[in-house]
Design an enzyme around this catalytic site. Structure first.
Site, PDB file in Angstrom:
ATOM      1  N   GLY A 167       0.616  -8.708  20.740  1.00 52.89           N
ATOM      2  CA  GLY A 167      -0.779  -8.298  20.824  1.00 52.89           C
ATOM      3  C   GLY A 167      -1.068  -7.201  21.830  1.00 52.89           C
ATOM      4  O   GLY A 167      -2.237  -6.940  22.143  1.00 52.89           O
ATOM      5  N   ARG A 221       4.492 -15.223  -1.675  1.00 57.38           N
ATOM      6  CA  ARG A 221       4.127 -13.902  -1.161  1.00 57.38           C
ATOM      7  C   ARG A 221       2.881 -13.345  -1.829  1.00 57.38           C
ATOM      8  O   ARG A 221       2.000 -12.790  -1.149  1.00 57.38           O
ATOM      9  CB  ARG A 221       5.294 -12.932  -1.359  1.00 57.38           C
ATOM     10  CG  ARG A 221       4.998 -11.525  -0.882  1.00 57.38           C
ATOM     11  CD  ARG A 221       6.203 -10.632  -0.957  1.00 57.38           C
ATOM     12  NE  ARG A 221       5.895  -9.275  -0.561  1.00 57.38           N
ATOM     13  CZ  ARG A 221       6.789  -8.306  -0.438  1.00 57.38           C
ATOM     14  NH1 ARG A 221       8.072  -8.558  -0.677  1.00 57.38           N
ATOM     15  NH2 ARG A 221       6.417  -7.096  -0.068  1.00 57.38           N
ATOM     16  N   LEU A 269       2.266  -4.036   3.520  1.00 56.02           N
ATOM     17  CA  LEU A 269       0.953  -4.416   3.004  1.00 56.02           C
ATOM     18  C   LEU A 269       0.650  -3.666   1.717  1.00 56.02           C
ATOM     19  O   LEU A 269       0.644  -2.430   1.701  1.00 56.02           O
ATOM     20  CB  LEU A 269      -0.121  -4.098   4.044  1.00 56.02           C
ATOM     21  CG  LEU A 269      -1.558  -4.487   3.693  1.00 56.02           C
ATOM     22  CD1 LEU A 269      -1.714  -6.006   3.758  1.00 56.02           C
ATOM     23  CD2 LEU A 269      -2.537  -3.801   4.638  1.00 56.02           C
ATOM     24  N   ASN A 285      -1.063   3.050  10.639  1.00 57.31           N
ATOM     25  CA  ASN A 285       0.073   2.412  11.293  1.00 57.31           C
ATOM     26  C   ASN A 285       0.566   3.323  12.408  1.00 57.31           C
ATOM     27  O   ASN A 285       0.357   4.540  12.371  1.00 57.31           O
ATOM     28  CB  ASN A 285       1.204   2.183  10.282  1.00 57.31           C
ATOM     29  CG  ASN A 285       2.394   1.447  10.903  1.00 57.31           C
ATOM     30  OD1 ASN A 285       2.208   0.426  11.562  1.00 57.31           O
ATOM     31  ND2 ASN A 285       3.594   1.959  10.706  1.00 57.31           N
ATOM     32  N   HIS A 304       4.199   4.141  14.413  1.00 57.26           N
ATOM     33  CA  HIS A 304       5.649   3.927  14.371  1.00 57.26           C
ATOM     34  C   HIS A 304       6.250   4.453  15.667  1.00 57.26           C
ATOM     35  O   HIS A 304       5.899   5.544  16.122  1.00 57.26           O
ATOM     36  CB  HIS A 304       6.251   4.664  13.172  1.00 57.26           C
ATOM     37  CG  HIS A 304       7.717   4.418  13.001  1.00 57.26           C
ATOM     38  ND1 HIS A 304       8.225   3.261  12.469  1.00 57.26           N
ATOM     39  CD2 HIS A 304       8.789   5.187  13.328  1.00 57.26           C
ATOM     40  CE1 HIS A 304       9.540   3.318  12.451  1.00 57.26           C
ATOM     41  NE2 HIS A 304       9.913   4.473  12.966  1.00 57.26           N
ATOM     42  N   ASP A 315       6.719   3.780   6.219  1.00 52.74           N
ATOM     43  CA  ASP A 315       6.805   4.948   7.124  1.00 52.74           C
ATOM     44  C   ASP A 315       6.838   6.308   6.437  1.00 52.74           C
ATOM     45  O   ASP A 315       7.421   7.254   6.980  1.00 52.74           O
ATOM     46  CB  ASP A 315       8.042   4.808   8.036  1.00 52.74           C
ATOM     47  CG  ASP A 315       8.035   3.532   8.845  1.00 52.74           C
ATOM     48  OD1 ASP A 315       6.945   3.063   9.191  1.00 52.74           O
ATOM     49  OD2 ASP A 315       9.132   2.995   9.101  1.00 52.74           O
ATOM     50  N   GLU A 374       2.211   5.459  23.039  1.00 55.83           N
ATOM     51  CA  GLU A 374       1.462   4.843  21.937  1.00 55.83           C
ATOM     52  C   GLU A 374       0.064   4.453  22.383  1.00 55.83           C
ATOM     53  O   GLU A 374      -0.905   4.558  21.611  1.00 55.83           O
ATOM     54  CB  GLU A 374       2.192   3.590  21.443  1.00 55.83           C
ATOM     55  CG  GLU A 374       3.442   3.844  20.634  1.00 55.83           C
ATOM     56  CD  GLU A 374       4.070   2.539  20.166  1.00 55.83           C
ATOM     57  OE1 GLU A 374       3.319   1.592  19.853  1.00 55.83           O
ATOM     58  OE2 GLU A 374       5.309   2.463  20.102  1.00 55.83           O
TER      59      GLU A 374
END
Length: 204
Positions: A13, A66, A94, A106, A108, A149, A178
């Protein structure tokens, strides 16, 4: 008007906490409407609850199938009516329906397309960077797609690596970058300085 965010997390988190801190400091014009965590035992659950954020655990244990699990995740996301879905160490691919296209982000921990793709996440990325003995790495904020990605890049931030740096040292340096890059990219999208258009990112 604040942008509505849904954050998906599969780890401790730290990225979630960083985003909320930027919001509280007035540096990110957004509100986290919902946090979805992939396992009840993850640190992200405790972090989200400590931050007072609405939290939902959708795990493989509770949804072994799933397809059912993905249906539940997407249902929860759409119900929250987000402007953006933010993947914060989310480790599952996702599926992105048309109504969320160009709205799922996202980050990376490398300079894509280098060290990206299935299996390249977290420590695996930093180990590969260390093994390659390169002098430059960084992070990439990009739109998520149906493949790992490869989505359009919003921005990248680079980090110089000292010779002989181990994976932990690389990870620490990259995560520091980040913490700046992710909120910056989201804010740029919120302000319209950057936006998704026909599968590409354009900057004003």
């Amino acid at each position: 008007m604040q942008a509505r965010l849904v954050v998906l997390a599969s780890g401790g988190g730290r990225t979630l906490e960083n985003l909320q801190n930027h919001i509280l400091l007035g540096k990110l014009d957004a509100r986290i409407e919902l946090v979805i965590v992939s396992d009840a035992g993850l640190g992200a659950v405790a972090k989200a609850e400590k931050l007072g954020l609405s939290t939902l655990v959708i795990s493989k244990k509770s949804y072994p199938d799933r397809a059912q699990r993905e249906h539940r995740i997407l249902g929860a996301i759409l119900e929250a009516r987000p402007d953006y879905v933010v993947l914060a160490g989310w480790l599952q691919l996702l599926p992105i329906p048309s109504e969320l296209e160009g709205r799922v982000l996202n980050i990376h921990p490398a300079l894509l397309p280098a060290f990206g793709g299935k299996g390249f996440y977290g420590h695996h990325v930093h180990q590969a960077v260390s093994d390659a003995q390169i002098s430059l790495t960084g992070c990439t904020v990009h739109f998520a797609t149906s493949q790992y990605d490869v989505g359009p890049i919003v921005l990248q931030a680079s980090v110089s690596i000292e010779p002989g740096s181990n994976p932990d040292a690389i990870a620490s340096a990259v995560f520091e970058k980040e913490c700046q890059a992710y909120p910056e990219a989201i804010q740029a999208l919120i302000e319209g300085r950057a936006h998704w258009q026909a599968g590409e990112v354009t900057w004003a």
